[in-house]
Design a protein around this motif. Structure first.
Motif, PDB file in Angstrom:
ATOM      1  N   ASP A  23      42.129  42.925  22.947  1.00  0.00           N
ATOM      2  CA  ASP A  23      42.462  41.463  23.518  1.00  0.00           C
ATOM      3  C   ASP A  23      43.438  41.653  24.402  1.00  0.00           C
ATOM      4  N   ARG A  24      44.515  42.141  24.229  1.00  0.00           N
ATOM      5  CA  ARG A  24      45.452  42.274  25.439  1.00  0.00           C
ATOM      6  C   ARG A  24      44.837  42.880  26.571  1.00  0.00           C
ATOM      7  N   LEU A  25      43.804  43.792  26.573  1.00  0.00           N
ATOM      8  CA  LEU A  25      43.478  44.538  27.934  1.00  0.00           C
ATOM      9  C   LEU A  25      42.458  43.342  28.439  1.00  0.00           C
ATOM     10  N   TYR A  26      41.574  42.467  27.437  1.00  0.00           N
ATOM     11  CA  TYR A  26      40.680  41.720  27.960  1.00  0.00           C
ATOM     12  C   TYR A  26      41.383  40.774  28.847  1.00  0.00           C
ATOM     13  N   ARG A  27      42.509  40.169  28.187  1.00  0.00           N
ATOM     14  CA  ARG A  27      43.208  38.997  28.801  1.00  0.00           C
ATOM     15  C   ARG A  27      43.986  39.411  30.015  1.00  0.00           C
ATOM     16  N   THR A  28      44.141  40.573  30.076  1.00  0.00           N
ATOM     17  CA  THR A  28      44.949  41.206  31.527  1.00  0.00           C
ATOM     18  C   THR A  28      43.971  41.181  32.494  1.00  0.00           C
ATOM     19  N   MET A  29      42.694  41.825  32.307  1.00  0.00           N
ATOM     20  CA  MET A  29      41.741  42.325  33.054  1.00  0.00           C
ATOM     21  C   MET A  29      40.808  40.714  33.693  1.00  0.00           C
ATOM     22  N   GLU A  37      42.357  39.754  42.114  1.00  0.00           N
ATOM     23  CA  GLU A  37      43.167  40.991  42.364  1.00  0.00           C
ATOM     24  C   GLU A  37      42.029  42.125  42.355  1.00  0.00           C
ATOM     25  N   VAL A  38      40.784  41.903  42.053  1.00  0.00           N
ATOM     26  CA  VAL A  38      39.810  42.948  42.042  1.00  0.00           C
ATOM     27  C   VAL A  38      38.809  42.449  43.101  1.00  0.00           C
ATOM     28  N   LEU A  39      38.360  43.472  43.992  1.00  0.00           N
ATOM     29  CA  LEU A  39      37.334  43.344  44.921  1.00  0.00           C
ATOM     30  C   LEU A  39      35.999  42.944  44.521  1.00  0.00           C
ATOM     31  N   PRO A  40      35.136  42.209  45.148  1.00  0.00           N
ATOM     32  CA  PRO A  40      33.579  42.338  44.832  1.00  0.00           C
ATOM     33  C   PRO A  40      33.163  43.645  44.886  1.00  0.00           C
ATOM     34  N   GLY A  41      32.366  43.751  43.985  1.00  0.00           N
ATOM     35  CA  GLY A  41      31.715  45.100  43.902  1.00  0.00           C
ATOM     36  C   GLY A  41      32.431  46.494  43.353  1.00  0.00           C
ATOM     37  N   GLN A  42      33.942  46.084  43.086  1.00  0.00           N
ATOM     38  CA  GLN A  42      34.538  47.089  42.637  1.00  0.00           C
ATOM     39  C   GLN A  42      34.411  47.930  41.349  1.00  0.00           C
ATOM     40  N   ALA A  43      34.180  49.283  41.181  1.00  0.00           N
ATOM     41  CA  ALA A  43      33.691  49.544  39.927  1.00  0.00           C
ATOM     42  C   ALA A  43      34.816  49.856  39.112  1.00  0.00           C
ATOM     43  N   VAL A  81      29.730  49.934  35.199  1.00  0.00           N
ATOM     44  CA  VAL A  81      30.338  48.432  35.455  1.00  0.00           C
ATOM     45  C   VAL A  81      31.077  48.112  36.838  1.00  0.00           C
ATOM     46  N   SER A  82      30.918  46.837  37.128  1.00  0.00           N
ATOM     47  CA  SER A  82      31.724  46.539  38.468  1.00  0.00           C
ATOM     48  C   SER A  82      31.936  45.183  38.387  1.00  0.00           C
ATOM     49  N   THR A  83      32.833  44.632  39.421  1.00  0.00           N
ATOM     50  CA  THR A  83      32.791  42.993  39.460  1.00  0.00           C
ATOM     51  C   THR A  83      31.589  42.657  40.591  1.00  0.00           C
ATOM     52  N   GLY A 172      36.104  34.724  40.964  1.00  0.00           N
ATOM     53  CA  GLY A 172      37.506  35.328  41.136  1.00  0.00           C
ATOM     54  C   GLY A 172      37.589  36.259  42.428  1.00  0.00           C
ATOM     55  N   PRO A 173      36.964  37.448  42.309  1.00  0.00           N
ATOM     56  CA  PRO A 173      36.606  38.088  43.529  1.00  0.00           C
ATOM     57  C   PRO A 173      36.381  37.841  44.816  1.00  0.00           C
ATOM     58  N   THR A 174      35.331  37.007  44.625  1.00  0.00           N
ATOM     59  CA  THR A 174      34.758  36.286  46.101  1.00  0.00           C
ATOM     60  C   THR A 174      35.774  35.264  46.578  1.00  0.00           C
ATOM     61  N   MET A 175      36.604  34.595  45.683  1.00  0.00           N
ATOM     62  CA  MET A 175      37.772  33.711  46.281  1.00  0.00           C
ATOM     63  C   MET A 175      38.582  34.326  47.013  1.00  0.00           C
ATOM     64  N   GLY A 176      38.961  35.951  46.498  1.00  0.00           N
ATOM     65  CA  GLY A 176      40.232  36.507  47.227  1.00  0.00           C
ATOM     66  C   GLY A 176      39.374  36.950  48.660  1.00  0.00           C
ATOM     67  N   MET A 177      38.001  37.184  48.859  1.00  0.00           N
ATOM     68  CA  MET A 177      37.697  37.538  49.939  1.00  0.00           C
ATOM     69  C   MET A 177      37.659  36.034  50.939  1.00  0.00           C
ATOM     70  N   LEU A 178      37.264  34.985  50.161  1.00  0.00           N
ATOM     71  CA  LEU A 178      37.385  33.782  51.037  1.00  0.00           C
ATOM     72  C   LEU A 178      38.632  33.633  51.561  1.00  0.00           C
ATOM     73  N   TYR A 179      39.822  33.857  50.990  1.00  0.00           N
ATOM     74  CA  TYR A 179      41.265  33.599  51.166  1.00  0.00           C
ATOM     75  C   TYR A 179      41.380  34.170  52.416  1.00  0.00           C
ATOM     76  N   ASP A 180      40.878  35.763  52.545  1.00  0.00           N
ATOM     77  CA  ASP A 180      41.215  36.331  53.646  1.00  0.00           C
ATOM     78  C   ASP A 180      40.461  35.900  54.858  1.00  0.00           C
ATOM     79  N   ARG A 181      39.192  35.320  54.681  1.00  0.00           N
ATOM     80  CA  ARG A 181      38.353  34.875  55.843  1.00  0.00           C
ATOM     81  C   ARG A 181      39.242  33.530  56.464  1.00  0.00           C
ATOM     82  N   LEU A 182      39.903  32.688  55.559  1.00  0.00           N
ATOM     83  CA  LEU A 182      40.194  31.502  55.938  1.00  0.00           C
ATOM     84  C   LEU A 182      41.526  31.190  56.525  1.00  0.00           C
ATOM     85  N   ARG A 183      42.250  32.346  56.225  1.00  0.00           N
ATOM     86  CA  ARG A 183      43.774  32.699  56.531  1.00  0.00           C
ATOM     87  C   ARG A 183      44.662  31.224  56.933  1.00  0.00           C
TER      88      ARG A 183
END
Length: 223
Positions: A23-29, A37-43, A81-83, A172-183
Motif C-alpha cells: 500500500d505504501r509503494l502503491y501510494r508513492t508510485m 515524475e515518470v516519463l511516458p513509456g518508461q519501463a 510494465v510501463s507508463t 500524469g506522464p503526458t502532463m510532464g511532457m506538456l509542461y516542457d513544451r509550453l514553458r
C-alpha cells in the motif's frame, strides 16, 4: 474483562506486513505518476522497484497490479510494465472527460466558495507562478492539481472527484511532457478567471474558465 482474558488484537495486528508495504509503494508510485515524475513509456521492473524501496517481489507486484488496473501503467503480453504513451485519440478522450467532470465539480463547489477558500486558491496560484519560474515540471503539476482539488473538495462529490483523479493519474506522464513544451513562466491565466468567477458567484463563467483551463493544453498535444 476476566483476568485470564486477553484483549482483542487491534485491526492493525491483522494487516499482513506485505499488505502495508504494498500500500505504501502503491501510494508513492501513484503520486509520482500523477505528478509527471515518470516519463511516458518508461519501463518499471519488479527488481528495480524492489531494490529502490527495499521490498520483496510480492508487494511490488501487487502495487503494480493496482496501478495497471487504474490505467496509470500498462502491461504488455510479455509482462512488461510501463507508463502509457498516449495516442492523440486517447488524449482527446481524457481531455473530454476533464471537460465533463471538472466544470460540474466547480459548479457544485460554487455555493460553498467562501472567502477563505478564494484566498487559499489565490495563494496556491501565486505559488504556481513562482514554481513556473524554476522550470520544475513535477512541482508545477503538483501545485496545479492542488489548486483544482482544493476547489473541487468543496463540491462534496467524492465519487466524481475520484473519477477526476483517475483521469489526472492517467495523464500524469503526458502532463510532464506538456509542461516542457509550453514553458510557462507565470500563473495560469484561466486560474485567474476561475477565481474572478468564484468572487462574482458567476456559474457560467466559472464552468467556462474551468473547461478552458483543463483542456487547452491537452488539445495542443493532440494536434
Amino acid at each position: 474483562m476476566y483476568l485470564n482474558q486477553r484483549p482483542s488484537p487491534s485491526p492493525a495486528a491483522h494487516t499482513p506486513p506485505t499488505a502495508a508495504a504494498h500500500d505504501r509503494l502503491y501510494r508513492t508510485m501513484r503520486t509520482r505518476i500523477m505528478h509527471g515524475e515518470v516519463l511516458p513509456g518508461q519501463a518499471l521492473t519488479l527488481r528495480g522497484m524492489g531494490k529502490e524501496f527495499g521490498l520483496s517481489m510480492t508487494p511490488v507486484r501487487e502495487a503494480l497490479r493496482r496501478l495497471v488496473a487504474e490505467g496509470a501503467l500498462t502491461m504488455s503480453s510479455s509482462g512488461r510494465v510501463s507508463t502509457p504513451e498516449l495516442t492523440n485519440e486517447r488524449i482527446e478522450e481524457l481531455a473530454a472527460l476533464r471537460a465533463l467532470l471538472e466544470p460540474e465539480l466547480a459548479s457544485r463547489a460554487l455555493p460553498r466558495a467562501h472567502m477563505a477558500l478564494i484566498e487559499r486558491l489565490q495563494t496556491i496560484n501565486h505559488t504556481i507562478g513562482k514554481v513556473n519560474s524554476s522550470g520544475d515540471a513535477p512541482a508545477y503539476i503538483r501545485t496545479n492539481l492542488e489548486f483544482h482539488r482544493t476547489l473541487y473538495l468543496r463540491a462534496q462529490a467524492p465519487a466524481m472527484l475520484a473519477m477526476a483523479e483517475t483521469v489526472w493519474l492517467q495523464l500524469g506522464p503526458t502532463m510532464g511532457m506538456l509542461y516542457d513544451r509550453l514553458r510557462r513562466q507565470e500563473a495560469p491565466y484561466h486560474h485567474k478567471l476561475i477565481i474572478a468567477a468564484l468572487k462574482a458567484g458567476d456559474e457560467p463563467s466559472l464552468k467556462l474558465a474551468v473547461r478552458s483551463d483543463v483542456t487547452q493544453g491537452l488539445r495542443l498535444l493532440a494536434q
